[in-house]
Design an enzyme around this catalytic site. Sequence first.
Site, PDB file in Angstrom:
ATOM      1  N   GLU A  58       0.807  -1.218   0.000  1.00  0.00           N
ATOM      2  CA  GLU A  58       0.000   0.000   0.000  1.00  0.00           C
ATOM      3  C   GLU A  58       0.842   1.272   0.000  1.00  0.00           C
ATOM      4  O   GLU A  58       0.500   2.258  -0.663  1.00  0.00           O
ATOM      5  CB  GLU A  58      -0.948   0.009   1.206  1.00  0.00           C
ATOM      6  CG  GLU A  58      -2.009  -1.071   1.173  1.00  0.00           C
ATOM      7  CD  GLU A  58      -1.525  -2.423   1.690  1.00  0.00           C
ATOM      8  OE1 GLU A  58      -2.316  -3.394   1.656  1.00  0.00           O
ATOM      9  OE2 GLU A  58      -0.356  -2.511   2.132  1.00  0.00           O
ATOM     10  N   HIS A 109     -14.233  -0.553   3.450  1.00  0.00           N
ATOM     11  CA  HIS A 109     -14.213  -1.372   4.665  1.00  0.00           C
ATOM     12  C   HIS A 109     -13.807  -0.561   5.898  1.00  0.00           C
ATOM     13  O   HIS A 109     -13.004  -0.987   6.713  1.00  0.00           O
ATOM     14  CB  HIS A 109     -13.271  -2.572   4.508  1.00  0.00           C
ATOM     15  CG  HIS A 109     -13.730  -3.565   3.478  1.00  0.00           C
ATOM     16  ND1 HIS A 109     -13.812  -3.251   2.144  1.00  0.00           N
ATOM     17  CD2 HIS A 109     -14.133  -4.841   3.602  1.00  0.00           C
ATOM     18  CE1 HIS A 109     -14.238  -4.314   1.470  1.00  0.00           C
ATOM     19  NE2 HIS A 109     -14.456  -5.288   2.335  1.00  0.00           N
ATOM     20  N   ARG A 167     -18.499  -1.578   3.842  1.00  0.00           N
ATOM     21  CA  ARG A 167     -18.653  -2.948   3.369  1.00  0.00           C
ATOM     22  C   ARG A 167     -20.113  -3.381   3.361  1.00  0.00           C
ATOM     23  O   ARG A 167     -20.567  -4.084   2.459  1.00  0.00           O
ATOM     24  CB  ARG A 167     -17.850  -3.889   4.272  1.00  0.00           C
ATOM     25  CG  ARG A 167     -18.029  -5.364   3.952  1.00  0.00           C
ATOM     26  CD  ARG A 167     -17.345  -6.226   4.999  1.00  0.00           C
ATOM     27  NE  ARG A 167     -17.365  -7.641   4.657  1.00  0.00           N
ATOM     28  CZ  ARG A 167     -16.912  -8.600   5.453  1.00  0.00           C
ATOM     29  NH1 ARG A 167     -16.401  -8.290   6.637  1.00  0.00           N
ATOM     30  NH2 ARG A 167     -16.954  -9.857   5.076  1.00  0.00           N
TER      31      ARG A 167
END
Length: 313
Positions: A58, A109, A167
């Site tokens: 990331e 999420h 989510r």
Amino acid sequence: MADVKKVATRDSYGNALKELGAEKENLVVLDADLAGATKTGVFQKAFPDRHFDCGIAECNMIGVAAGLSTMGLVPFASTFAMFAAGRAFEQVRNTIGYPHLNVKIGATHGGISVGEDGASHQCCEDFALMRTIPGMTVLCPADDIEARAMVRAAYDMTGPVYMRFGRAATPVFHEDNFKFEIGKGEVLREGNDIAIIATGIMTPEAIDAGNALAEAGIQARVINMATIKPIDADLILKAAKECGKIITVEEHNIIGGLGEAVCGVVSENHPVPVKRIGVNDEFGHSGPAGELLKQFGLSAENIVKHARAMCGK
């Protein structure tokens, strides 16, 4: 709101990218080996040459996005909120925020509703982290329509943007002709007894709470605050002056998020009592999303309880 259509805003994110990608050839999407979960796979299928899987790296993805932005492209870097705001914070701060690059971060999420993935993935600190970066715009949509409009608005503005998507599927309450404006909240229900200011998936709960309070003789003003930074100070101050009491509701730690942003505005300009409903400075744990939200007090019932106490009814 059980009978209304429900859509997860992470799905909205993927669909919005595909729609916008058909119009904007300079839009590119990056993902960190999570295209199926973040729903950027929808864009990948339509525009494979403009989708880049950076792998489980990331921090590197943020650097790649920064580089692409200097070439005139508009990158949307996508991964879970825990990794975008948490793991890659230094890269977001120094590589995107400091030079004020035109990078959009799509963080899915977020919050307790990640559910069974547990505390390690339930990011309830991302608003706080991203709000501290100078020049960073922080957004969190309440439903599918707002989320898709938000992605378009993020593309249209110049500068770094952090967007949090959920989510779990949530009720769609906006009309198709809804217009989203960065930095502006919206009043969903009028009332002068108390103001309920909510963001993200807590906004439908706030709407339900407002309806329940009306039956108890309490007229609550319900405000959807999809922009966490820059916060709509004018709308908050109007609520403070006309309602005299405020409840904030967020799927985030009560430290550093929407509640503190609202408190900062009212304490400096028009002090009124503010009750912050959110995650009370603790970690989550594994469990079904719906049950976790109720356990942590992120429900219409808990909003009603505190509103009645503040109004003395």
